[in-house]
Motif scaffolding. Structure first.
Motif, PDB file in Angstrom:
ATOM      1  N   GLN A 158       0.471  -1.049   0.051  1.00 31.08           N
ATOM      2  CA  GLN A 158       0.109  -0.059  -0.113  1.00 31.08           C
ATOM      3  C   GLN A 158       0.895   1.337   0.062  1.00 31.08           C
ATOM      4  O   GLN A 158       0.254   2.522  -0.309  1.00 31.08           O
ATOM      5  CB  GLN A 158      -1.164  -0.038   1.422  1.00 31.08           C
ATOM      6  CG  GLN A 158      -2.007  -1.226   1.399  1.00 31.08           C
ATOM      7  CD  GLN A 158      -3.123  -0.735   0.204  1.00 31.08           C
ATOM      8  OE1 GLN A 158      -2.988  -0.954  -1.014  1.00 31.08           O
ATOM      9  NE2 GLN A 158      -4.236  -0.035   0.683  1.00 31.08           N
ATOM     10  N   MET A 205      -3.470   2.352   6.407  1.00 31.70           N
ATOM     11  CA  MET A 205      -3.674   2.179   4.781  1.00 31.70           C
ATOM     12  C   MET A 205      -3.331   0.597   4.559  1.00 31.70           C
ATOM     13  O   MET A 205      -3.878  -0.009   3.554  1.00 31.70           O
ATOM     14  CB  MET A 205      -2.417   2.971   4.146  1.00 31.70           C
ATOM     15  CG  MET A 205      -2.662   4.493   4.342  1.00 31.70           C
ATOM     16  SD  MET A 205      -1.340   5.554   3.313  1.00 31.70           S
ATOM     17  CE  MET A 205       0.195   4.712   3.846  1.00 31.70           C
ATOM     18  N   CYS A 228       6.384  -3.165   4.774  1.00 31.63           N
ATOM     19  CA  CYS A 228       5.960  -3.780   6.067  1.00 31.63           C
ATOM     20  C   CYS A 228       5.664  -5.217   5.643  1.00 31.63           C
ATOM     21  O   CYS A 228       5.036  -5.377   4.876  1.00 31.63           O
ATOM     22  CB  CYS A 228       5.203  -2.981   6.793  1.00 31.63           C
ATOM     23  SG  CYS A 228       5.360  -1.313   7.282  1.00 31.63           S
TER      24      CYS A 228
HETATM   25  S1  SF4 Z   1       1.570  -1.031   6.670  1.00 29.77           S
HETATM   26 FE1  SF4 Z   1       1.416   1.240   6.057  1.00 29.77          FE
HETATM   27  S2  SF4 Z   1       3.297   1.852   6.358  1.00 29.77           S
HETATM   28 FE2  SF4 Z   1       3.518  -0.255   6.102  1.00 29.77          FE
HETATM   29  S3  SF4 Z   1       3.857  -0.766   3.952  1.00 29.77           S
HETATM   30 FE3  SF4 Z   1       1.540  -0.789   4.486  1.00 29.77          FE
HETATM   31  S4  SF4 Z   1       1.007   1.163   4.141  1.00 29.77           S
HETATM   32 FE4  SF4 Z   1       3.034   1.398   4.310  1.00 29.77          FE
END
Ligand code: SF4
Length: 738
Positions: free
Chosen positions: A66, A101, A71
């Motif tokens: 996202q 997100m 992550c």
């Molecule tokens: S959890 Fe949030 S900060 Fe981590 S990759 Fe997904 S969208 Fe980006």
């Protein structure tokens, strides 16, 4: 995690161990479509596969796509459907946490506006075609190694890493083009350039947990800066025990600013002068930690308290207080983000902030060298707004014949004055690899619908690896929802196969990744051992490979800095802040109802745009919440409802980025305004980045009123003391005044 024991080998067999890679976690779906017959075959759960217990979820490791932070995820799959995402505790980036997100990733996957068939432009409009026709057209245009050659081919993507970066590089080198534009409007390019020049490391590791005080010049590290979930975890450690103090200087309050002990709005674009003023005061008092060359000391003397107050608008007692907090509550960590970076002299301002760090002796304590991922070709290619400007320039110059677009929406992000849409019409053949009909996709000649992040294979290397270089695996959590969609990697591989026999050995992208991962050298697959089969099983189960990265060393350069004022613009007295936040981000999540519904962390506005103004400015213009204002730059104007808030500089107006889509499905289209469209094409002088905070505007009353849709209700307590108050003594202690 569920305690259901799944026979992993059985599951892997299902995955197509030999490389078929089409049968997925979702294969236990009770209802399947027999493609050959085009009929549905209903399979009863009275006889489920051994690894399926109806009603019980099983968790699989994958990676969040996202945003660029990379992550690690665990996805809960039940009866063949992915239902819920959580953070992967084994990921050193997010340690088991996610942001809103990331949670909304399932909504991107199940979104009703996904493109479900290839489309080709015929007679001016896009029409559904078969994959055979789509691939035949692609083969005709780009399939021949002798046909498509050289720099008249371009590809524009968001940040890419891992094998996705490798396979894109393969395509670029097969064609012999260097025109891979990697665009991101939310980026830290200027910070990275300063870190490279002054520390010798583009993304050094920041140890919030070792800091006693953090001074942030507009770095919204809990919102949009570098790796928000990682930094939220670090922030929690920073606040535990001997509570660290956070000072935030920015023209518009961000999520991080809202959490600060001391929040101040310097005159927009003057953050560099403030940093130099604080540095001078500290040196003058002899509070510094590091030896500072006399030439640097001398150069700082002009930034005395009264001169700095005049430039920045920050009162001298506040400058003294910040200086004393930095020295008394240290170790200090000083960082800079969007509102400091994105001006014409953003580099100099960020370099001034870094100088303050060096004077405070942060290097080696709160700032350390990064450990880079050992395999260079898989490191993140970080996006920038400079590439957006370069793309617009190439399009205008008609220097591209074929353009591929993937995971980016330049048609939405580019300021109108760049005429990017007109430029796109100069390209003879545009191919969009896309999940959604966004502004860029609908202008393509060929649209190839791709898998969601929950359906595709991939590997990711985060740009900010938090000191532990890691390869994060993305594995499908369920079968593709739509049979006429394909994996992006598979499509890339197919194009490469059209051009060269070298790639015939890979049945598909799954096979490509699997072969590549298990054959990586020992220093890359550091945390994974065993034979190839065991290694692959281990990687599928944990989702991460912790590589043996080489830790570099920092070489700080304490050099003279000079504050360069921004250009005045008499006709346009106000500063436009195109603010971004954790939610709609750069507009990519405007098609997700959960994120439209999630209140902005400061204004609490949902489902629309607003223009944030200071109460003084609102009173001057006779405006109250809900009134419409016209925000006009030299490049255009937008109208939005006013939200009056003290957390903004009186000479600034903030209009959030994210809304104002002209396409992009039912939830995004025709809602609010896009402030990116009225930006002037100003560039940061040293890096060539788009200076997104440098546009000056006028704000006028549009003489209309409507109800502002926000979840905040009343912003005063009506004397009912819902919120606890603190004594002045205790507040001073929190702020570090001892
Ligand atoms: S959890 Fe949030 S900060 Fe981590 S990759 Fe997904 S969208 Fe980006």
């Amino acid at each position: 995690m569920s305690n259901v024991k799944v026979n992993r080998r059985k599951f892997l067999k299902m995955l197509g161990w030999g490389g078929a890679g089409t049968a997925l976690a979702g294969c236990d779906m009770p209802t399947t479509v027999t493609l050959e017959e085009g009929k549905e075959e209903v399979v009863s759960y009275l006889m489920p596969e051994e690894y399926v217990i109806p009603g019980i979820g099983v968790w699989y490791a994958s990676t969040c796509t996202q945003c660029e932070a990379g992550c690690g995820l665990h996805g809960r799959v039940r009866e063949g459907r992915v239902l819920k995402l959580e953070g992967n505790p084994d990921s050193p980036i997010n340690h088991g946490n996610t942001c809103l997100m990331g949670q909304a990733g399932v909504q991107a996957h199940y979104n009703p506006d996904r493109i479900t068939s290839p489309m080709m432009r015929k007679g001016g409009s896009l029409q559904n075609v078969s994959w055979d026709d789509a691939m035949a057209e692609l083969s005709k245009r780009v399939g021949s190694a002798s046909g498509l050659k050289g720099d008249r081919f371009g590809m524009v993507t968001g940040t890419v890493s891992g094998h996705q970066a490798v396979i894109i590089d393969e395509l670029m080198s097969s064609v012999g083009s260097k025109n891979h534009y990697v665009t991101e409007v939310v980026n830290t390019s200027v910070w990275s350039a300063v870190c490279r020049d002054m520390l010798g490391d583009e993304l050094p590791t920041l140890n919030f947990d070792k800091a006693g005080v953090v001074l942030s010049f507009g770095a919204d590290f809990m919102g949009t800066w570098t790796s928000p979930v990682h930094y939220m975890g670090e922030y929690a450690k920073f606040r535990k025990g001997k509570r660290g103090a956070l000072i935030q200087i920015e023209p518009k309050m961000t999520l991080t600013g809202g959490n600060a002990d001391l929040w101040l709005a310097a005159n927009p674009g003057t953050e560099g002068a403030l940093a130099l003023g604080i540095a001078n005061f500290i040196l003058d008092r002899g509070w510094n930690v590091n030896d500072v060359p006399s030439s640097v000391r001398k150069s700082l003397q002009q930034y005395n308290l009264s001169a700095v107050e005049k430039v920045t608008g920050i009162a001298t007692d506040k400058i003294k207080r910040i200086a004393s907090m930095l020295t008394e509550r240290g170790p200090a960590l000083v960082i800079a983000g969007a509102s400091t970076e994105n001006h014409e002299n953003g580099y100099d301002s960020v370099a001034s902030v870094m100088l303050l760090n060096l004077i405070m002796g942060s290097v080696g304590s709160t700032i350390e060298a990064n450990s880079r991922f050992p395999e260079k070709s898989m490191r993140a290619k970080q996006g920038s707004s400079k590439d957006l400007l370069l793309l617009a320039k190439s399009l205008k110059a008609k220097s591209l014949d074929v353009l591929f677009t993937y995971n980016t929406n330049p048609s939405y992000s580019a300021p109108a004055v760049l005429q990017l849409d007109e430029g796109l019409s100069n390209v003879g053949f545009k191919v969009a690899f896309s999940m959604f009909p966004d502004e860029t996709t609908v202008k393509a000649d060929l649209v190839l619908p791709i898998f969601s992040g929950m359906e595709d294979w991939g590997t990711h290397v985060a740009a900010y690896g938090a000191g532990e270089p890691t390869l994060s695996l993305q594995q499908p959590l369920m079968e593709p929802l739509y049979k006429e969609t394909r994996g992006f990697g598979d499509l890339m591989l197919n194009i490469l196969k059209m051009r060269s026999k070298d790639f015939d050995k890979f049945a598909d992208y799954y096979g490509y990744i699997q072969t590549a991962v298990v054959n990586m050298p020992a220093n890359v697959v550091g945390s994974v051992t065993g034979d190839h089969a065991d290694m692959w099983t281990n990687i599928l189960q944990t989702g991460v490979i912790k590589a043996k990265g080489e830790k570099g060393s920092l070489t700080p350069k304490l050099v003279e800095m000079k504050y360069k004022p921004q250009q005045e613009n008499a006709g346009y007295p106000m500063h436009l802040i195109p603010s971004t936040g954790l939610g709609l981000w750069d507009g990519r999540h405007a098609n997700l109802p959960w994120l439209q519904e999630a209140p902005d962390q400061i204004s609490k506005v949902v489902w629309g745009s607003w223009a944030e103004l200071h109460p003084k400015k609102a009173a001057e213009l006779g405006l109250k919440n809900g009134d419409y204002v016209r925000v006009t730059s030299a490049s255009g104007s937008v109208e939005a409802q006013v939200y009056v808030h003290k957390g903004i500089h009186p000479d600034a107006v903030a209009v959030p980025v994210g809304q104002g889509h002209t396409e992009y499905g039912r939830y995004a289209k025709g809602r609010g305004v896009n402030p990116m469209k009225i930006l002037n094409p100003l560039m940061e002088r040293r890096t060539g980045e788009l200076a997104t905070y440098a546009t000056r505007v006028t704000v006028s009353n549009a003489h209309q009123h409507g109800k502002l849709v926000h979840m905040g209700g009343s912003e005063i307590q009506m004397g009912r003391k819902f919120v606890r108050t603190v004594s002045a003594d205790s507040l001073r202690r929190t702020e570090g005044e001892v």
